[in-house]
Design a protein around this motif. Structure first.
Motif, PDB file in Angstrom:
ATOM      1  N   VAL A 163     -19.324 -11.894   8.978  1.00 56.78           N
ATOM      2  CA  VAL A 163     -19.607 -10.660   7.959  1.00 56.78           C
ATOM      3  C   VAL A 163     -19.047  -9.417   8.710  1.00 56.78           C
ATOM      4  CG1 VAL A 163     -20.991  -9.037   6.973  1.00 56.78           C
ATOM      5  CG2 VAL A 163     -21.191 -11.430   6.599  1.00 56.78           C
ATOM      6  N   ALA A 200     -22.839  -3.258   5.042  1.00 56.46           N
ATOM      7  CA  ALA A 200     -23.047  -4.297   3.972  1.00 56.46           C
ATOM      8  C   ALA A 200     -24.131  -3.527   3.103  1.00 56.46           C
ATOM      9  CB  ALA A 200     -23.348  -5.512   4.384  1.00 56.46           C
ATOM     10  N   SER A 259     -11.275 -14.086   4.250  1.00 57.86           N
ATOM     11  CA  SER A 259     -10.600 -12.913   5.021  1.00 57.86           C
ATOM     12  C   SER A 259      -9.118 -13.059   4.922  1.00 57.86           C
ATOM     13  CB  SER A 259     -11.456 -12.555   5.855  1.00 57.86           C
ATOM     14  OG  SER A 259     -10.685 -11.606   6.700  1.00 57.86           O
ATOM     15  N   HIS A 307     -13.145  -4.641   4.390  1.00 56.17           N
ATOM     16  CA  HIS A 307     -13.533  -4.903   3.383  1.00 56.17           C
ATOM     17  C   HIS A 307     -14.903  -4.456   2.775  1.00 56.17           C
ATOM     18  CE1 HIS A 307     -10.034  -7.456   2.293  1.00 56.17           C
ATOM     19  NE2 HIS A 307     -10.453  -8.104   3.457  1.00 56.17           N
ATOM     20  N   LEU A 308     -15.436  -4.193   1.656  1.00 57.13           N
ATOM     21  CA  LEU A 308     -16.595  -3.709   1.111  1.00 57.13           C
ATOM     22  C   LEU A 308     -17.469  -4.840   1.019  1.00 57.13           C
ATOM     23  CD1 LEU A 308     -18.733  -1.290   0.889  1.00 57.13           C
ATOM     24  CD2 LEU A 308     -17.866  -1.062  -1.593  1.00 57.13           C
ATOM     25  N   ILE A 309     -18.642  -5.242   1.291  1.00 55.47           N
ATOM     26  CA  ILE A 309     -19.334  -6.441   1.180  1.00 55.47           C
ATOM     27  C   ILE A 309     -20.659  -6.038   0.611  1.00 55.47           C
ATOM     28  CG2 ILE A 309     -20.369  -8.405   2.222  1.00 55.47           C
ATOM     29  CD1 ILE A 309     -17.751  -8.211   2.612  1.00 55.47           C
ATOM     30  N   LEU A 320     -16.234  -7.134   7.094  1.00 54.27           N
ATOM     31  CA  LEU A 320     -16.593  -5.722   7.016  1.00 54.27           C
ATOM     32  C   LEU A 320     -15.457  -4.474   7.665  1.00 54.27           C
ATOM     33  CD1 LEU A 320     -20.261  -5.554   7.390  1.00 54.27           C
ATOM     34  CD2 LEU A 320     -18.982  -4.705   5.423  1.00 54.27           C
ATOM     35  N   ARG A 321     -14.689  -4.978   8.664  1.00 56.18           N
ATOM     36  CA  ARG A 321     -13.546  -4.379   9.058  1.00 56.18           C
ATOM     37  C   ARG A 321     -12.529  -3.599   7.989  1.00 56.18           C
ATOM     38  NH1 ARG A 321     -12.359  -7.871  14.397  1.00 56.18           N
ATOM     39  NH2 ARG A 321     -14.552  -7.807  15.105  1.00 56.18           N
TER      40      ARG A 321
END
Length: 438
Positions: free
Chosen positions: A353, A411, A325, A360-362, A357-358
């Motif tokens: 995670v 996610a 991150s 990025h796309l997981i 997720l704040r």
């Protein structure tokens, strides 16, 4: 070296027994034993002389051996009897190799034609790393089948077992062929992206929000905008290479199946104009390439992926995801290839995670645990079967609970059979790209 064959040993034993019986029955029959031994020894010597010379046997120079984990290969040795002397009709060979190479059979038999023979051994490597060919034994018998001759070749040949790049290429060709009629989804450029592509006539079923009212009024015809998927996204392949990833799944470590899927997805990303990067971790970060662009970058990713070693360390999700991150400067798709086996580690992973997720796309990629599923569904024939089924069902329930919590957090999850990990994660990537979620 010259050895008596089983046939010679049997004849020797049978002759000795007959000579013993004759010697007991007739006093002068004792001479039959030594005479039989002398005749058999003479025949053995003559058979060895007609078997072919050991010094005449030559081993041709080996070509470089391509070995890839999980892919069946063929190892061939060319031997030849030089000169015009006698030659056997067949030879038998045995090969000693490091266990990592995965020889199917350690011995083989080949016919001698035109003075030479081709010795073929099949192998299927189960783990990456440096293997070796140690010793080759070649043995043959004379025309009477009484004497064996044997020659030993000390090979000392190093055989690196690498990632199955050819398998990735073959699968990529199947999935991306323009005229493919079967397989996974073909990549499309039109989608629900935000980049304007063209105007087209409005048709029933199209999104009414795509109607361009100004252009429609100008042309006196209802026109709609077509969009294409955006390019130049960052897609990071985060590979969990901890202890559980080294466990075999159908003869191949889980990590290598993840590597194949990651390389296939990397090729798709680079081919579509996105950037792909490799991030491998266990108790610490092992490899971090950052996002790379251009189809030539796939070679760099292949080389670095082959260096990922099998680890006995537990996976530290907190350190790995926090480090990742901190290095990502723009919104990215992070594809995490892992498995949920430890509930404590899963809790720490979920916490990390949430922070990732704040921004990025997981996308989590995991393989179905077919062994646990079979144990949970097995018929309880004995009391031990009930205990196994209960434990397996509990582990599957914990695994599904972790996946459900990750979905609720935002996610995306791909759970596939071990042979479908590559196509399924590729379809998930194309779907996310089409929906403009990247």
């Amino acid at each position: 070296m010259i050895y008596p064959t089983p046939r010679a040993v049997i004849l020797m034993g049978a002759g000795a027994a007959v000579a013993l019986v004759v010697g007991v029955l007739t006093p002068s029959g004792w001479i039959l034993g030594p005479a039989w031994i002398a005749v058999l020894a003479l025949l053995l010597i003559l058979d060895a002389a007609r078997a072919g010379s050991r010094t005449a046997l030559r081993l041709a120079e080996m070509e470089p051996l391509p070995a890839a984990v999980g892919r069946t290969g063929t190892l061939a040795f060319e031997v030849e009897f030089a000169g015009d002397g006698p030659r056997p009709t067949a030879v038998k060979a045995a090969l000693a190799a490091e266990g990592r190479l995965g020889l199917a059979e350690e011995s083989t038999t080949a016919a001698v034609q035109a003075g030479g023979a081709r010795l073929v051994f099949d192998f299927r490597p189960e783990r990456r790393g440096l293997s070796s060919l140690e010793t080759l034994w070649v043995r043959w018998s004379g025309p009477l089948g009484l004497a064996f001759k044997q020659k030993v070749f000390d090979l000392g040949v190093a055989v690196p077992v690498l990632t199955d790049i050819q398998g990735v290429r073959d699968q990529a060709v199947k999935l991306f062929a323009r005229d493919a009629l079967f397989g996974a989804k073909a990549q499309v450029q039109l989608g629900e992206g935000s980049e304007f592509q063209a105007l087209s006539d409005y048709r029933p079923g199209m999104d009414r929000r795509a109607i361009d009212w100004k252009q429609s009024a100008r042309h006196a015809s209802l026109l709609a905008k077509e969009f294409r998927t955006e390019r130049n996204h960052n897609v990071i392949m985060a590979l969990d290479c901890g202890r559980t990833a080294s466990e075999p799944v159908d003869g191949m470590p889980r990590m290598d199946r993840f590597i194949h899927a990651a390389l296939l997805l990397s090729y798709a990303c680079l081919r579509s104009g996105d950037r792909a990067g490799l991030f491998a971790f266990d108790s610490e970060v092992r490899i971090d390439t950052g996002p790379l662009a251009g189809l030539n970058a796939i070679r760099t990713l292949q080389t670095l992926a082959a260096r990922i070693d099998y680890s006995t360390q537990e996976t530290n999700y907190t350190l790995a995801l926090s480090s990742l991150s901190g290095k990502l400067k723009r919104r990215s798709l992070v594809v995490v290839f892992t498995d949920f086996t430890d509930s404590t580690a899963a809790e720490l992973m979920i916490e990390s995670v949430g922070r990732l997720l704040r921004r990025h796309l997981i996308l989590f990629v995991m393989m179905r645990d077919e062994e646990l599923e079979s144990l949970a569904a097995a018929a309880p024939d004995e009391p031990e079967d009930v205990a196994r089924s209960v434990v397996a069902a509990g582990l599957l329930r914990e695994r599904n609970l972790v996946a459900t919590r990750l979905r609720r957090m935002g996610a995306h999850i791909v759970e596939a059979a071990h042979g479908q990990v590559g196509p399924d994660v590729l379809n998930a990537y194309l779907d996310l790209k089409r929906r403009d979620l990247l």
